[in-house]
Design an enzyme around this catalytic site. Structure first.
Site, PDB file in Angstrom:
ATOM      1  N   ARG A 197       1.608  -4.976  -5.863  1.00  0.00           N
ATOM      2  CA  ARG A 197       1.605  -6.240  -5.131  1.00  0.00           C
ATOM      3  C   ARG A 197       2.012  -7.317  -6.141  1.00  0.00           C
ATOM      4  NH1 ARG A 197      -2.520  -3.197  -2.218  1.00  0.00           N
ATOM      5  NH2 ARG A 197      -1.738  -3.128  -0.082  1.00  0.00           N
ATOM      6  N   ASP A 199       0.281  -0.110  11.679  1.00  0.00           N
ATOM      7  CA  ASP A 199      -0.028  -1.418  12.271  1.00  0.00           C
ATOM      8  C   ASP A 199       1.214  -2.301  12.363  1.00  0.00           C
ATOM      9  OD1 ASP A 199       0.236  -1.659   9.564  1.00  0.00           O
ATOM     10  OD2 ASP A 199      -1.446  -3.019   9.283  1.00  0.00           O
ATOM     11  N   ASP A 240       3.721  -4.417   6.734  1.00  0.00           N
ATOM     12  CA  ASP A 240       4.107  -5.723   7.285  1.00  0.00           C
ATOM     13  C   ASP A 240       4.134  -6.827   6.220  1.00  0.00           C
ATOM     14  OD1 ASP A 240       1.328  -5.645   7.169  1.00  0.00           O
ATOM     15  OD2 ASP A 240       1.081  -7.017   8.848  1.00  0.00           O
ATOM     16  N   ASP A 282      -1.534   2.784   8.020  1.00  0.00           N
ATOM     17  CA  ASP A 282      -2.294   2.108   9.076  1.00  0.00           C
ATOM     18  C   ASP A 282      -1.613   2.068  10.438  1.00  0.00           C
ATOM     19  OD1 ASP A 282      -4.396   1.598   7.395  1.00  0.00           O
ATOM     20  OD2 ASP A 282      -3.610  -0.327   6.722  1.00  0.00           O
ATOM     21  N   ARG A 290      -8.143  -1.716   7.542  1.00  0.00           N
ATOM     22  CA  ARG A 290      -8.777  -3.036   7.408  1.00  0.00           C
ATOM     23  C   ARG A 290      -8.544  -3.900   8.636  1.00  0.00           C
ATOM     24  NH1 ARG A 290      -8.252  -3.691   1.528  1.00  0.00           N
ATOM     25  NH2 ARG A 290      -6.052  -3.973   1.889  1.00  0.00           N
ATOM     26  N   GLY A 302       0.831  -1.211   0.000  1.00  0.00           N
ATOM     27  CA  GLY A 302       0.000   0.000   0.000  1.00  0.00           C
ATOM     28  C   GLY A 302       0.861   1.254   0.000  1.00  0.00           C
ATOM     29  N   THR A 335       3.410   2.854   6.015  1.00  0.00           N
ATOM     30  CA  THR A 335       2.005   2.434   5.911  1.00  0.00           C
ATOM     31  C   THR A 335       1.122   3.422   6.663  1.00  0.00           C
ATOM     32  OG1 THR A 335       0.379   0.845   6.788  1.00  0.00           O
ATOM     33  CG2 THR A 335       2.562   0.714   7.729  1.00  0.00           C
TER      34      THR A 335
HETATM   35  P1  ADP Z   1       1.935  -4.109   2.720  1.00  0.00           P
HETATM   36  O1  ADP Z   1       3.410  -4.079   2.657  1.00  0.00           O
HETATM   37  O2  ADP Z   1       1.326  -2.769   2.480  1.00  0.00           O
HETATM   38  O3  ADP Z   1       1.427  -4.777   3.974  1.00  0.00           O
HETATM   39  P2  ADP Z   1       1.082  -6.456   1.115  1.00  0.00           P
HETATM   40  O4  ADP Z   1       0.590  -7.221   2.296  1.00  0.00           O
HETATM   41  O5  ADP Z   1       0.204  -6.403  -0.059  1.00  0.00           O
HETATM   42  O6  ADP Z   1       1.427  -4.941   1.445  1.00  0.00           O
HETATM   43  O7  ADP Z   1       2.493  -7.084   0.686  1.00  0.00           O
HETATM   44  C1  ADP Z   1       3.221  -6.543  -0.398  1.00  0.00           C
HETATM   45  C2  ADP Z   1       3.881  -7.639  -1.192  1.00  0.00           C
HETATM   46  O8  ADP Z   1       4.843  -8.319  -0.373  1.00  0.00           O
HETATM   47  C3  ADP Z   1       2.976  -8.738  -1.687  1.00  0.00           C
HETATM   48  O9  ADP Z   1       2.279  -8.402  -2.863  1.00  0.00           O
HETATM   49  C4  ADP Z   1       3.964  -9.864  -1.947  1.00  0.00           C
HETATM   50  O10 ADP Z   1       4.603  -9.681  -3.197  1.00  0.00           O
HETATM   51  C5  ADP Z   1       4.986  -9.655  -0.829  1.00  0.00           C
HETATM   52  N1  ADP Z   1       4.718 -10.603   0.266  1.00  0.00           N
HETATM   53  C6  ADP Z   1       3.862 -10.461   1.306  1.00  0.00           C
HETATM   54  N2  ADP Z   1       3.883 -11.551   2.107  1.00  0.00           N
HETATM   55  C7  ADP Z   1       4.776 -12.404   1.568  1.00  0.00           C
HETATM   56  C8  ADP Z   1       5.262 -13.710   1.916  1.00  0.00           C
HETATM   57  N3  ADP Z   1       4.805 -14.369   2.975  1.00  0.00           N
HETATM   58  N4  ADP Z   1       6.186 -14.270   1.105  1.00  0.00           N
HETATM   59  C9  ADP Z   1       6.653 -13.627   0.022  1.00  0.00           C
HETATM   60  N5  ADP Z   1       6.232 -12.403  -0.351  1.00  0.00           N
HETATM   61  C10 ADP Z   1       5.316 -11.788   0.394  1.00  0.00           C
END
Ligand code: ADP
Length: 354
Positions: free
Chosen positions: A103, A161, A134, A159, A203, A42, A157
């Site tokens: 993503r 969080d 995270d 959030d 969320r 995000g 982020t």
């Molecule tokens: P944010 O960083 O905002 O929390 P996301 O949860 O969408 O965003 O995570 C961003 C990207 O990080 C995902 O689209 C994916 O490519 C990668 N990612 C997240 N979790 C994993 C995981 N367990 N293993 C490998 N890549 C991951």
């Protein structure tokens, strides 16, 4: 106080016993000479300020700097550009991220991460700074478990969080955007004696709702971390109606368990048909806009610290700020824990809206 524990050709572990009593373990793998920076997941206002800080600090130390476009998606596709001091001119005040964010499904898979690694090797990149939430840290953790490229996370982020840091880049701007919008809604709500149910982002975390709700004097704040007892909300509104107290605002986080602002509004309208209820969903405006001074400041401090960490040989940590001091926290701790909602803050909401 220094206790040299082990030394091989290019790997050595120093245990620094700090005077304060902290014990920090530094594992130096290879000297970092080329750093890649990316923004992932995000978007959050202030990411540009963090990119600038990373690139300028690296350049200052004579390192070669690269930008990875579209987060892990760009890493998998080899979408990598060289960066220099000039590349980050005039961006500190801009929202969004000049590197774009995305993503990536492929990065969840070993093959995707292998492709990403191959591209980094092609450019000689031997250190990574990941600006994200995270989820992005989870990706960094998976990647660094498999490959010998140290990763440093910078929490970006809206959030807030992520456990282990008092602040994340973007939260302050987002919450101020929400406050400005809610203040405007209050004016019209009051003019018509309407009850507004306002939905803010969050969320899984209710920090934007909690902070913006307290700052705008909301009657109720409904967040995912707490069970929403809708009957209590109704009871409170009915009681205040009896006392002829004007109630204008209820702030709801999008991930609130009852189902968000629309569901809450429907229920209240059903039970209190005499109330004029309106819904306003603030949505993506909370992600945009010029970052606040505070977000620019923490982005600058964190971006700078991330490069320093790589130079010092730290790896697989993220930089956080606790009690106004930089802290270095293992990536998996951000992933395991969430920040806790303060009981006292919830009490403040109750008392101040009575
Ligand atoms: P944010 O960083 O905002 O929390 P996301 O949860 O969408 O965003 O995570 C961003 C990207 O990080 C995902 O689209 C994916 O490519 C990668 N990612 C997240 N979790 C994993 C995981 N367990 N293993 C490998 N890549 C991951």
């Amino acid at each position: 106080m220094f206790n040299l524990k082990m030394c091989t050709f290019d790997t050595f572990i120093i245990h620094l016993r700090l005077i304060a009593g902290n014990c920090v373990s530094l594992k130096m793998v290879k000297k970092v000479t080329k750093i890649g920076v990316l923004t992932s997941g995000g978007d959050a206002p202030g990411m540009n300020a963090a990119i600038r800080a990373v690139v300028r600090t690296g350049t200052y130390y004579g390192l070669e700097m690269f930008g990875v476009l579209r987060g892990y998606a760009g890493m998998v596709d080899g979408d990598i550009i060289p960066m220099e001091s000039k590349s980050v001119a005039n961006i500190i005040q801009r929202g969004g991220t000049i590197l774009k964010t995305a993503r990536s499904k492929e990065f969840y898979l070993k093959e995707g991460r292998q492709k990403a690694y191959n591209h980094l090797v092609k450019y000689g990149i031997n250190g990574l700074v990941i600006i994200g939430g995270d989820g992005s840290f989870r990706g960094a953790q998976a990647f660094s478990n498999e490959f010998d490229i140290p990763c440093i996370g910078v929490p970006g982020t809206i959030d807030k969080d992520i456990a282990g840091t008092d602040f994340t880049i973007g939260f302050d701007t987002a919450v101020n955007t929400a406050v400005q919008a809610i203040d405007k809604i209050r004016d019209t709500a009051e003019a018509h004696d309407r009850l507004f149910i306002i939905e803010v982002m969050g969320r899984d975390a209710g920090y934007i709702a909690l902070h913006s709700g307290i700052a705008t004097g909301a009657e109720n704040i409904l967040i995912p971390e707490r069970k929403t007892v809708i009957e209590d909300v109704i009871k409170g509104l009915a009681e205040k109606e009896r006392r002829e107290k004007l109630v204008n605002l209820i702030v709801v986080a999008e991930g609130e368990e009852f189902g968000g602002a629309n569901e809450v509004a429907r229920f209240i309208q059903d039970r209190l048909p005499q109330q004029e209820v309106r819904v306003c969903i603030l949505g993506h405006i909370q992600r945009g806009g010029s970052p606040s001074c505070f977000d620019r400041l923490i982005a600058s401090r964190m971006g700078y610290a991330a490069v320093e960490c790589l130079i010092e040989g730290r790896h697989n940590i993220f930089v956080g700020i606790l009690n106004n001091r930089m802290h270095y926290i293992p990536l998996n701790e951000a992933v395991k824990k969430k920040q806790r909602i303060s009981e006292e803050w919830m009490k403040i909401v109750k008392i101040l809206s009575s």
